[in-house]
Design a protein around this motif. Structure first.
Motif, mmCIF file in Angstrom:
data_model
loop_
_atom_site.group_PDB
_atom_site.id
_atom_site.type_symbol
_atom_site.label_atom_id
_atom_site.label_comp_id
_atom_site.label_asym_id
_atom_site.label_seq_id
_atom_site.Cartn_x
_atom_site.Cartn_y
_atom_site.Cartn_z
ATOM 1 N N ASP A 76 1.191 -1.260 -0.777
ATOM 2 C CA ASP A 76 0.361 0.117 -0.492
ATOM 3 C C ASP A 76 1.307 1.034 -0.270
ATOM 4 O OD1 ASP A 76 -1.953 1.956 0.118
ATOM 5 O OD2 ASP A 76 -2.771 1.244 2.156
ATOM 6 N N TYR A 77 1.578 1.533 -1.245
ATOM 7 C CA TYR A 77 2.048 3.048 -0.724
ATOM 8 C C TYR A 77 1.938 4.112 -0.998
ATOM 9 C CZ TYR A 77 5.812 -0.551 -4.071
ATOM 10 O OH TYR A 77 6.064 -1.697 -4.018
ATOM 11 N N ASP A 78 0.205 4.402 -1.416
ATOM 12 C CA ASP A 78 -0.152 5.949 -0.976
ATOM 13 C C ASP A 78 0.055 5.408 0.404
ATOM 14 O OD1 ASP A 78 -0.615 5.584 -3.742
ATOM 15 O OD2 ASP A 78 -2.173 4.595 -3.138
ATOM 16 N N GLY A 79 -0.940 4.762 1.234
ATOM 17 C CA GLY A 79 -0.929 4.972 3.047
ATOM 18 C C GLY A 79 0.832 5.351 3.595
ATOM 19 N N ALA A 80 1.571 4.263 2.460
ATOM 20 C CA ALA A 80 2.804 5.033 3.455
ATOM 21 C C ALA A 80 3.928 5.797 3.335
ATOM 22 C CB ALA A 80 4.008 4.061 2.439
ATOM 23 N N ALA A 81 3.283 6.393 1.910
ATOM 24 C CA ALA A 81 3.141 7.553 1.925
ATOM 25 C C ALA A 81 2.539 8.995 2.527
ATOM 26 C CB ALA A 81 3.358 7.828 0.430
ATOM 27 N N ARG A 82 1.552 8.609 3.099
ATOM 28 C CA ARG A 82 0.607 9.618 3.984
ATOM 29 C C ARG A 82 1.588 9.129 5.018
ATOM 30 N NH1 ARG A 82 -3.606 12.067 1.941
ATOM 31 N NH2 ARG A 82 -4.151 11.982 -0.418
ATOM 32 N N ARG A 83 0.922 8.094 5.497
ATOM 33 C CA ARG A 83 1.998 8.436 7.089
ATOM 34 C C ARG A 83 3.207 8.801 7.577
ATOM 35 N NH1 ARG A 83 0.891 3.034 6.355
ATOM 36 N NH2 ARG A 83 3.282 2.486 6.558
ATOM 37 N N VAL A 84 3.502 8.813 6.520
ATOM 38 C CA VAL A 84 4.716 9.925 6.572
ATOM 39 C C VAL A 84 4.805 11.248 6.424
ATOM 40 C CG1 VAL A 84 7.299 10.432 5.299
ATOM 41 C CG2 VAL A 84 6.691 7.907 5.059
ATOM 42 N N PHE A 85 3.840 11.594 5.572
ATOM 43 C CA PHE A 85 3.328 13.179 5.413
ATOM 44 C C PHE A 85 2.659 13.072 6.785
ATOM 45 C CE2 PHE A 85 4.119 11.706 0.789
ATOM 46 C CZ PHE A 85 5.882 12.363 0.527
ATOM 47 N N ASP A 86 1.835 12.673 6.835
ATOM 48 C CA ASP A 86 1.379 12.984 8.089
ATOM 49 C C ASP A 86 1.765 13.361 9.871
ATOM 50 O OD1 ASP A 86 -1.095 13.164 6.962
ATOM 51 O OD2 ASP A 86 -1.642 11.106 7.316
ATOM 52 N N HIS A 87 3.056 12.023 9.348
ATOM 53 C CA HIS A 87 3.632 12.223 11.155
ATOM 54 C C HIS A 87 4.653 13.564 10.579
ATOM 55 C CE1 HIS A 87 7.344 11.316 13.345
ATOM 56 N NE2 HIS A 87 7.976 10.996 12.817
ATOM 57 N N LEU A 88 5.051 13.294 9.972
ATOM 58 C CA LEU A 88 5.905 15.174 9.886
ATOM 59 C C LEU A 88 4.991 16.140 10.195
ATOM 60 C CD1 LEU A 88 8.260 14.167 7.332
ATOM 61 C CD2 LEU A 88 9.012 14.365 9.151
ATOM 62 N N GLU A 89 4.006 16.236 9.609
ATOM 63 C CA GLU A 89 2.949 17.398 10.202
ATOM 64 C C GLU A 89 2.982 17.642 11.608
ATOM 65 O OE1 GLU A 89 -0.689 19.467 7.708
ATOM 66 O OE2 GLU A 89 -0.984 17.314 8.228
ATOM 67 N N ALA A 90 2.952 16.445 11.677
ATOM 68 C CA ALA A 90 2.027 16.132 13.347
ATOM 69 C C ALA A 90 3.654 16.861 13.849
ATOM 70 C CB ALA A 90 1.762 14.905 13.765
ATOM 71 N N GLY A 100 5.780 18.832 13.423
ATOM 72 C CA GLY A 100 5.292 20.190 13.173
ATOM 73 C C GLY A 100 6.044 20.766 11.950
ATOM 74 N N ALA A 101 6.577 20.079 11.289
ATOM 75 C CA ALA A 101 6.803 20.454 9.717
ATOM 76 C C ALA A 101 5.269 20.605 8.577
ATOM 77 C CB ALA A 101 7.729 19.295 8.968
ATOM 78 N N ARG A 102 5.984 22.304 8.089
ATOM 79 C CA ARG A 102 4.732 22.484 7.243
ATOM 80 C C ARG A 102 5.442 22.599 5.647
ATOM 81 N NH1 ARG A 102 2.455 21.454 10.327
ATOM 82 N NH2 ARG A 102 1.181 22.248 11.972
ATOM 83 N N ARG A 103 6.891 22.772 5.449
ATOM 84 C CA ARG A 103 7.514 22.762 4.209
ATOM 85 C C ARG A 103 8.416 21.562 4.275
ATOM 86 N NH1 ARG A 103 8.627 26.947 7.581
ATOM 87 N NH2 ARG A 103 10.806 26.528 7.153
ATOM 88 N N ILE A 104 8.322 20.558 3.622
ATOM 89 C CA ILE A 104 8.059 19.197 3.017
ATOM 90 C C ILE A 104 8.927 18.858 2.132
ATOM 91 C CG2 ILE A 104 8.120 16.660 3.425
ATOM 92 C CD1 ILE A 104 5.900 16.888 5.465
ATOM 93 N N ALA A 105 9.562 18.468 2.092
ATOM 94 C CA ALA A 105 10.785 18.373 0.168
ATOM 95 C C ALA A 105 11.440 16.868 0.448
ATOM 96 C CB ALA A 105 12.254 18.949 0.765
ATOM 97 N N VAL A 159 13.547 30.119 0.701
ATOM 98 C CA VAL A 159 12.677 29.548 1.958
ATOM 99 C C VAL A 159 13.041 28.518 2.504
ATOM 100 C CG1 VAL A 159 10.044 29.575 3.070
ATOM 101 C CG2 VAL A 159 11.235 31.582 1.618
ATOM 102 N N PRO A 160 13.869 27.849 2.975
ATOM 103 C CA PRO A 160 14.450 25.774 3.077
ATOM 104 C C PRO A 160 13.426 25.593 3.115
ATOM 105 C CG PRO A 160 15.541 27.165 4.604
ATOM 106 C CD PRO A 160 15.093 27.789 3.700
ATOM 107 N N PRO A 161 13.410 24.273 3.205
ATOM 108 C CA PRO A 161 12.307 22.803 3.997
ATOM 109 C C PRO A 161 12.556 22.815 5.423
ATOM 110 C CG PRO A 161 13.908 21.933 2.200
ATOM 111 C CD PRO A 161 13.890 22.949 1.995
ATOM 112 N N ASP A 162 11.609 22.684 5.916
ATOM 113 C CA ASP A 162 11.296 22.113 7.938
ATOM 114 C C ASP A 162 12.001 20.625 7.713
ATOM 115 O OD1 ASP A 162 9.338 21.974 6.949
ATOM 116 O OD2 ASP A 162 8.563 23.538 9.096
ATOM 117 N N ALA A 163 11.473 19.872 6.616
ATOM 118 C CA ALA A 163 11.501 18.408 6.531
ATOM 119 C C ALA A 163 12.184 17.942 5.892
ATOM 120 C CB ALA A 163 10.034 18.073 6.878
#
Length: 351
Positions: free
Chosen positions: A174-188, A190-195, A249-253
């Motif tokens: 489930d590649y979609d679910g895996a990617a979303r878990r990563v981005f959701d984790h980083l957002e939680a 404090g990250a707002r500029r994920i590269a 404005v560099p990424p924070d994640a």
């Protein structure tokens, strides 16, 4: 004459003569075939052992129409020569596949990662595990058309057509679910500029992970920050990270979806004047065991090479040997959260 020289000259006819039976009886006795009395079968085997006779396993298997060899092919970056040991994921996957195959009495042939598209056609294989197939992969289609069982992902089998229904089996994530878990984790955290650093490869992993990243950013009204690499390599990865961190404005994640050495990446980030996790949260899709020993330990997204290999071999061997079984296995990637992506106490930046 040495023992090895004497054994090398022992033939089937020699065993038959010494045992006082025909060559056919010897062949049946040693191969577990025919309807021989148990006493005759044991007598022939004892004579063969006494003479030091060793059957030619290759010739015997070929006569039966089987080689007990499984092919393994990684199709990522098919236009660029590379070796399996270059990338931790493929190194572990091929090692685990070899172990799983041996447990079933099969050997493994590693097919080239690049080369002429017909280079595999004459290889005497009982089945093939095709990893990260390209879109419309000719290798999957050619083996299935030849009646050779194949394990690959669901997209490849769907594209291969009718041959996949009988001889195709799949392992997938489930590649979609895996990617979303990563981005959701980083957002939680404090990250707002994920590269993201990913690859231009047409494997499902890269296409769907990148697609999910774009969708995730669009849902939040954020501009994607992504570099796509055309081939594997340390320098390409470091150049991509340098490009992303050099933004006004560099990424924070940062999420790396291309295999990379965590210690090397952390050192490169420090040399660019950034600190993990204080300035930059970090997640790497890697199987490199060093990730848990770095300073700080690096959060990883694992695609379970050991479990995947065992499932693929089990599916393949069941099909080859005519046993009923599952047609596929769906896995979920393992997000192993460590200090590199932990909440650092920063107030989330807006935007």
């Amino acid at each position: 004459m040495s023992q090895s020289e004497r054994n090398a000259r022992v033939r089937l006819v020699d065993v038959a003569r010494a045992a006082g039976v025909s060559k056919t009886t010897v062949s049946d006795a040693l191969n577990g075939a025919g309807r021989l009395p148990a006493a005759t079968r044991e007598h022939v085997r004892q004579v063969a052992r006494g003479l030091g006779y060793r059957p030619n396993a290759t010739a015997r298997l070929l006569r039966r129409g089987h080689t007990r060899l499984l092919g393994v092919a990684a199709r990522e970056y098919v236009d660029t020569p590379w070796v399996y040991a270059d990338l931790a994921y493929f190194s572990q996957l091929t090692t685990a596949t070899t172990r799983a195959a041996l447990s079933h009495g099969y050997g493994v042939v590693l097919l080239p990662t690049s080369g002429p598209e017909d280079c595999w056609l004459d290889m005497p294989l009982d089945g093939v595990f095709v990893i990260d197939p390209v879109a419309g992969d000719p290798m999957v289609g050619d083996f299935l058309a030849a009646g050779v069982p194949v394990v690959s992902d669901r997209r490849a089998l769907s594209e291969a057509g009718s041959g996949a229904r009988e001889n195709g089996r799949w392992v997938d994530f489930d590649y979609d679910g895996a990617a979303r878990r990563v981005f959701d984790h980083l957002e939680a955290a404090g990250a707002r500029r994920i590269a993201v650093v990913a690859a231009t490869a047409t494997a499902c992993f890269h296409q769907r992970s990148v697609g999910t990243y774009h969708d995730w950013c669009a849902e939040r009204g954020r501009e994607p920050r992504i570099v796509l690499l055309p081939s594997p390599g340390v320098q390409q990865m470091l150049d991509a990270v340098r490009e992303l961190l050099a933004a006004d404005v560099p990424p924070d994640a940062l999420v790396t979806l291309v295999e990379v050495s965590p210690p090397l990446l952390l050192d490169a980030i420090r040399r660019l004047g950034r600190s993990v996790p204080d300035d930059l949260l970090l997640v790497c899709a890697t199987e490199d065991p060093a990730a848990s020993y770095t300073d700080p330990p690096v959060t990883t997204l694992s695609f379970l090479p050991g479990e995947t290999a065992r499932a693929a071999v089990d599916l393949l061997v069941d099909r080859i040997e005519g046993r009923a079984g599952d047609h596929g296995r769906l896995f979920s990637a393992d997000l192993r959260i460590r200090s590199s992506s932990a909440f650092s106490g920063r107030r989330p930046a807006l935007g």
